[in-house]
Design a protein around this motif. Sequence first.
Motif, PDB file in Angstrom:
ATOM      1  N   GLY A 204      35.170  42.689  39.127  1.00  0.00           N
ATOM      2  CA  GLY A 204      35.305  44.121  38.496  1.00  0.00           C
ATOM      3  C   GLY A 204      36.542  45.035  38.807  1.00  0.00           C
ATOM      4  O   GLY A 204      36.663  46.608  37.654  1.00  0.00           O
ATOM      5  N   GLY A 205      36.856  44.666  39.544  1.00  0.00           N
ATOM      6  CA  GLY A 205      37.894  45.762  40.002  1.00  0.00           C
ATOM      7  C   GLY A 205      39.143  45.417  39.221  1.00  0.00           C
ATOM      8  O   GLY A 205      39.296  44.805  38.253  1.00  0.00           O
ATOM      9  N   PRO A 206      40.752  45.384  40.318  1.00  0.00           N
ATOM     10  CA  PRO A 206      41.846  45.983  39.291  1.00  0.00           C
ATOM     11  C   PRO A 206      41.817  44.733  37.880  1.00  0.00           C
ATOM     12  O   PRO A 206      41.312  43.376  39.007  1.00  0.00           O
ATOM     13  CB  PRO A 206      42.846  45.887  40.231  1.00  0.00           C
ATOM     14  CG  PRO A 206      41.611  45.808  41.758  1.00  0.00           C
ATOM     15  CD  PRO A 206      40.803  45.303  41.792  1.00  0.00           C
ATOM     16  N   ASP A 207      42.392  44.559  37.262  1.00  0.00           N
ATOM     17  CA  ASP A 207      42.559  43.544  36.688  1.00  0.00           C
ATOM     18  C   ASP A 207      44.084  43.703  36.570  1.00  0.00           C
ATOM     19  O   ASP A 207      45.214  43.784  37.440  1.00  0.00           O
ATOM     20  CB  ASP A 207      42.724  44.183  35.066  1.00  0.00           C
ATOM     21  CG  ASP A 207      40.963  45.112  34.649  1.00  0.00           C
ATOM     22  OD1 ASP A 207      40.227  44.039  35.072  1.00  0.00           O
ATOM     23  OD2 ASP A 207      40.940  45.386  33.740  1.00  0.00           O
ATOM     24  N   GLY A 208      44.249  41.759  36.082  1.00  0.00           N
ATOM     25  CA  GLY A 208      45.858  41.637  35.606  1.00  0.00           C
ATOM     26  C   GLY A 208      46.520  41.163  36.501  1.00  0.00           C
ATOM     27  O   GLY A 208      46.563  40.728  37.813  1.00  0.00           O
ATOM     28  N   ALA A 209      47.517  42.092  36.743  1.00  0.00           N
ATOM     29  CA  ALA A 209      49.076  41.756  37.785  1.00  0.00           C
ATOM     30  C   ALA A 209      47.956  42.181  39.451  1.00  0.00           C
ATOM     31  O   ALA A 209      48.703  41.366  40.217  1.00  0.00           O
ATOM     32  CB  ALA A 209      49.980  42.931  37.516  1.00  0.00           C
ATOM     33  N   ALA A 210      47.022  42.995  39.474  1.00  0.00           N
ATOM     34  CA  ALA A 210      46.876  43.522  40.888  1.00  0.00           C
ATOM     35  C   ALA A 210      46.510  42.444  41.410  1.00  0.00           C
ATOM     36  O   ALA A 210      46.188  41.525  42.763  1.00  0.00           O
ATOM     37  CB  ALA A 210      46.039  44.382  40.643  1.00  0.00           C
TER      38      ALA A 210
END
Lengths: 148, 65
Positions: A49-55
């Motif tokens: 559930g950490g940073p999404d998508g590009a990160a």
Amino acid sequence: MLYYRLVPANPAMSDRRSLRTLHPALLWGFPLWATTYFAVRVWLEGNPGGPDGAARVAVALLPLPFFLLMLLGLIRELGRMDEMHRRIQFEALAIAFPVVLVFLMTLGLVEVARPLDPRNWGFRHIWPFLILSYSVGLAFAMRRYRDQ
Amino acid sequence: MKTRLKELRADRGWSQAELAERLGVSRQTVNSIETERYEPSLSLAFRIARLVGLPIEDVFAGPEA
């Protein structure tokens, strides 16, 4: 990696090689890649559930530069090998490639027959089998040319 | 491919390691050539022949036609 510790190559043609004779790109690339890879993997798996998508993709790509460094070292080491040791590498890959092909084809069919759980059968679980098949191929090839 | 390399090397008093160093290959490669498990490339075969000072056909013998 172990192979390069065992096999002599130019310019140090003695049969006993030490880590110091390895090309620096391999000597540094391998531990840096392995450390980064497993750290990133543990972090990504532990933080769904950490940073999404590009990160997350950017984090997943962190080991790549170190892998490229290791690849450079492997290519340089190949260049330092004599012709018989290049032949050993060729024979190892000639065995490993069809083994991997059959493994992936079978896995593909099994996946069609019965969807596999990506938590157990993702790419991250499969690549060690590629190293395993290469190691088996290498063992066969080295056995053929061992000292008599 | 048959070879007389072991005999020629012994005649010159060279160890496998010494011959390997002169040829720029590993000792394991020299051993494999001597025991006829590895057939050297034409280039390496010529280097070996030049090193022992003999024509290549006196060092290596291919299969009979």
